[in-house]
Scaffold this motif. Structure first.
Motif, PDB file in Angstrom:
ATOM      1  N   GLY A   9      30.236  -1.796  13.975  1.00 21.39           N
ATOM      2  CA  GLY A   9      29.067  -2.224  14.733  1.00 21.39           C
ATOM      3  C   GLY A   9      27.978  -1.175  14.763  1.00 21.39           C
ATOM      4  N   ARG A  10      28.340   0.084  14.452  1.00 22.07           N
ATOM      5  CA  ARG A  10      27.363   1.191  14.399  1.00 22.07           C
ATOM      6  C   ARG A  10      27.541   2.023  13.131  1.00 22.07           C
ATOM      7  N   ILE A  11      28.132   1.439  12.118  1.00 15.05           N
ATOM      8  CA  ILE A  11      28.516   2.214  10.943  1.00 15.05           C
ATOM      9  C   ILE A  11      27.316   2.853  10.261  1.00 15.05           C
ATOM     10  N   LEU A  12      26.245   2.102  10.053  1.00 14.39           N
ATOM     11  CA  LEU A  12      25.098   2.650   9.328  1.00 14.39           C
ATOM     12  C   LEU A  12      24.457   3.806  10.083  1.00 14.39           C
ATOM     13  N   VAL A  13      24.452   3.744  11.402  1.00 12.11           N
ATOM     14  CA  VAL A  13      23.909   4.842  12.202  1.00 12.11           C
ATOM     15  C   VAL A  13      24.835   6.045  12.158  1.00 12.11           C
ATOM     16  N   GLU A  14      26.130   5.795  12.355  1.00 12.08           N
ATOM     17  CA  GLU A  14      27.061   6.908  12.484  1.00 12.08           C
ATOM     18  C   GLU A  14      27.395   7.571  11.154  1.00 12.08           C
ATOM     19  N   LEU A  15      27.268   6.847  10.027  1.00 10.55           N
ATOM     20  CA  LEU A  15      27.434   7.501   8.729  1.00 10.55           C
ATOM     21  C   LEU A  15      26.422   8.626   8.545  1.00 10.55           C
ATOM     22  N   ILE A  16      25.270   8.471   9.169  1.00 12.08           N
ATOM     23  CA  ILE A  16      24.198   9.451   9.025  1.00 12.08           C
ATOM     24  C   ILE A  16      24.219  10.490  10.140  1.00 12.08           C
ATOM     25  N   ASP A  17      24.416  10.037  11.380  1.00  6.92           N
ATOM     26  CA  ASP A  17      24.236  10.923  12.533  1.00  6.92           C
ATOM     27  C   ASP A  17      25.489  11.693  12.948  1.00  6.92           C
ATOM     28  N   ASN A  18      26.675  11.168  12.633  1.00  2.00           N
ATOM     29  CA  ASN A  18      27.896  11.852  13.077  1.00  2.00           C
ATOM     30  C   ASN A  18      28.167  13.120  12.275  1.00  2.00           C
ATOM     31  N   ASP A  19      28.794  14.099  12.934  1.00  5.61           N
ATOM     32  CA  ASP A  19      29.232  15.301  12.234  1.00  5.61           C
ATOM     33  C   ASP A  19      30.313  14.929  11.217  1.00  5.61           C
ATOM     34  N   ARG A  20      30.382  15.699  10.140  1.00  4.55           N
ATOM     35  CA  ARG A  20      31.397  15.472   9.111  1.00  4.55           C
ATOM     36  C   ARG A  20      32.236  16.725   8.921  1.00  4.55           C
ATOM     37  N   VAL A  21      33.525  16.519   8.738  1.00  4.88           N
ATOM     38  CA  VAL A  21      34.451  17.610   8.419  1.00  4.88           C
ATOM     39  C   VAL A  21      34.771  17.509   6.937  1.00  4.88           C
ATOM     40  N   ILE A  22      34.449  18.546   6.183  1.00  3.83           N
ATOM     41  CA  ILE A  22      34.589  18.530   4.728  1.00  3.83           C
ATOM     42  C   ILE A  22      35.620  19.573   4.325  1.00  3.83           C
ATOM     43  N   GLY A  23      36.733  19.098   3.790  1.00  2.00           N
ATOM     44  CA  GLY A  23      37.802  20.005   3.394  1.00  2.00           C
ATOM     45  C   GLY A  23      37.936  20.086   1.891  1.00  2.00           C
ATOM     46  N   GLY A  24      37.791  21.266   1.346  1.00  2.00           N
ATOM     47  CA  GLY A  24      37.885  21.442  -0.099  1.00  2.00           C
ATOM     48  C   GLY A  24      39.241  21.966  -0.525  1.00  2.00           C
ATOM     49  N   ILE A  25      39.631  21.628  -1.731  1.00  2.00           N
ATOM     50  CA  ILE A  25      40.821  22.249  -2.320  1.00  2.00           C
ATOM     51  C   ILE A  25      40.610  23.758  -2.398  1.00  2.00           C
ATOM     52  N   THR A  26      39.389  24.160  -2.691  1.00  2.00           N
ATOM     53  CA  THR A  26      38.975  25.563  -2.659  1.00  2.00           C
ATOM     54  C   THR A  26      37.662  25.644  -1.889  1.00  2.00           C
TER      55      THR A  26
END
Length: 430
Positions: A166-183
């Motif tokens: 219901g808020r996906i388009l907004v939250e894809l942009i505004d929410n913080d993201r945790v990005i985990g790399g192999i390195t």
């Protein structure tokens, strides 16, 4: 750095997360190819339409398809960035099934080249991103895989979605993201990609920490909902309104109890805690118990609804809602659907389903004798009403239209509804 208009992105999986993600990336001017195994989904997207209900998604997809920034196919093509957004269900024994993820990685391997970035977004057990890397390494020994030696020719990372239907388009942009790399280099490459369309903070870590972060977020909510559901059972025994109790308790500055319901559904909260239990069963008794409490609440609702229906023989019964939460068309792991199906199996054509976000009944109900009706018909013809989802349209039904109904309200949307029965007296220890 590749510019937005030169960037080629492939999104594997065009479901509730994949399609919005593909459309948001395409809006930046990148060339996006969405991959799905369902030819009907591919045809729908290529015509500029959508096959799922999400606020503003239809207009966005129509626009990016018309401008040539988004198209769909069943066949993968070379790209600069590959985003895996396929399902990760659990098996009958509650063990996680990452088969779709590995199949997606296998298809990527066929077109992988030096400089590419592969990002897993599907909620996954800890260690899955490493399995993706290992699979790519086996299938493409001509390329140097990250974390297995000196240097690497491509990057592999994990970045889970954390959006609300219901808020996906907004939250894809505004929410913080945790990005985990192999390195760390993999994390930086993925960070550069997400910075093209994410306004929220992008925090980098390793892949395993990112995977466990996603599972932790959903297990936290599941445990808290289990507490609310358990409270609702105690309140029922004591003849107390659980929603009033929670409302009053939440006036404490350090208390924030969630809302009870007929169980827990959706593609995340009802599934992901089992990934932690499967990984470390000896150290997850609380998480397992929360899952059992929430699943057990669905059985309790079926029992209460059955008793109510049997106390009103012969009359039609309206089950209000099938989705796993309000105002969406997503029925995955929905406790409302499970309750409605159980009642339809038992009472057949007495059961009427009211679901404004469904044009037809799901397969599980279609052969049961239950029928799909609208809200007005339910009000006119059904003396018994069982509230399973708190859709806005149900909240809007005034008391004068339901005062004479026999109601089981599992969502607490009608606090003014006359009580079903007088609570039984408690036996107090003396």
């Amino acid at each position: 750095m590749v510019s937005d208009h030169e960037l080629k992105v492939v999104v594997l999986g065009l479901g509730y997360i994949g399609l919005p993600t593909a459309a948001v990336i395409a809006r930046t001017g990148a060339t996006v190819l969405g991959i799905d195994v369902d030819a009907a989904v591919v045809e729908t997207v290529n015509s500029g339409r959508v096959h799922i209900e999400e606020v503003d998604l239809d207009g966005l997809v129509s626009g990016v398809v018309a401008r040539g920034h988004l198209r769909a196919s069943t066949q993968i093509e070379p790209a600069d960035v590959f985003v895996i957004a396929v399902p990760t269900p659990f098996a009958d024994d509650r063990s996680p099934n990452i088969g779709y993820v590995l199949k997606a990685a296998t298809s990527i391997a066929a077109v992988l080249k030096a400089g590419d970035t592969v990002i897993l977004e599907s909620t996954s057990p800890v260690g899955t991103t490493e399995q993706v890397r290992d699979l790519l390494a086996r299938l493409r020994p001509d390329l140097r895989a990250p974390g297995l030696g000196d240097g690497s020719d491509y990057a592999v990372a994990y970045c889970p979605e954390r959006v609300l239907p219901g808020r996906i388009l907004v939250e894809l942009i505004d929410n913080d993201r945790v990005i985990g790399g192999i390195t760390p280099r993999c994390a930086r490459k993925a960070l550069t990609f997400y910075r093209r369309f994410v306004r929220g903070a992008c925090v980098t870590t390793n892949a395993r920490a990112a995977e466990m972060t996603k599972l932790t977020e959903n297990a936290f909510r599941d445990v808290n909902i289990a507490f609310a559901n358990e409270l609702s059972l105690v309140a029922e025994t004591m003849g107390v309104d659980v929603w009033e109790v929670i409302r009053l308790a939440n006036r404490h500055p350090r208390v924030n109890i969630l809302q009870p319901g007929p169980g827990v559904g959706g593609h995340c909260i009802a599934v992901d805690p089992w990934f932690l239990v499967a990984a470390d069963p000896d150290n997850t008794p609380l998480i397992r118990t929360a899952r059992e409490v929430n699943d057990g609440k669905t059985d309790r609702v079926v029992a209460r609804a059955t008793a109510l229906i049997e106390a009103n023989p012969g009359v039609p019964v309206a089950c209000l809602g099938l989705a796993f939460k309000a105002n969406i068309d997503d029925f995955r792991e929905s406790p409302a659907l499970k309750v409605a199906a159980a009642l339809a199996d038992r009472f057949g054509n007495r059961i009427r389903i009211v679901e404004p976000y469904a044009a037809i009944l799901p397969d599980r109900l279609a052969s049961s004798g239950a029928t799909l009706i609208d809200v007005d018909t339910a009000i006119e013809r059904c003396p018994v009403m069982i509230v399973l989802v708190d859709h806005d349209v149900f909240r809007s039904i005034p008391l004068e239209e339901r005062a004479d109904k026999h109601v089981l309200d599992t969502r607490g949307i009608w606090p003014d509804q006359p009580a079903l029965r007088t609570p039984r007296p408690l036996r107090m220890a003396v």
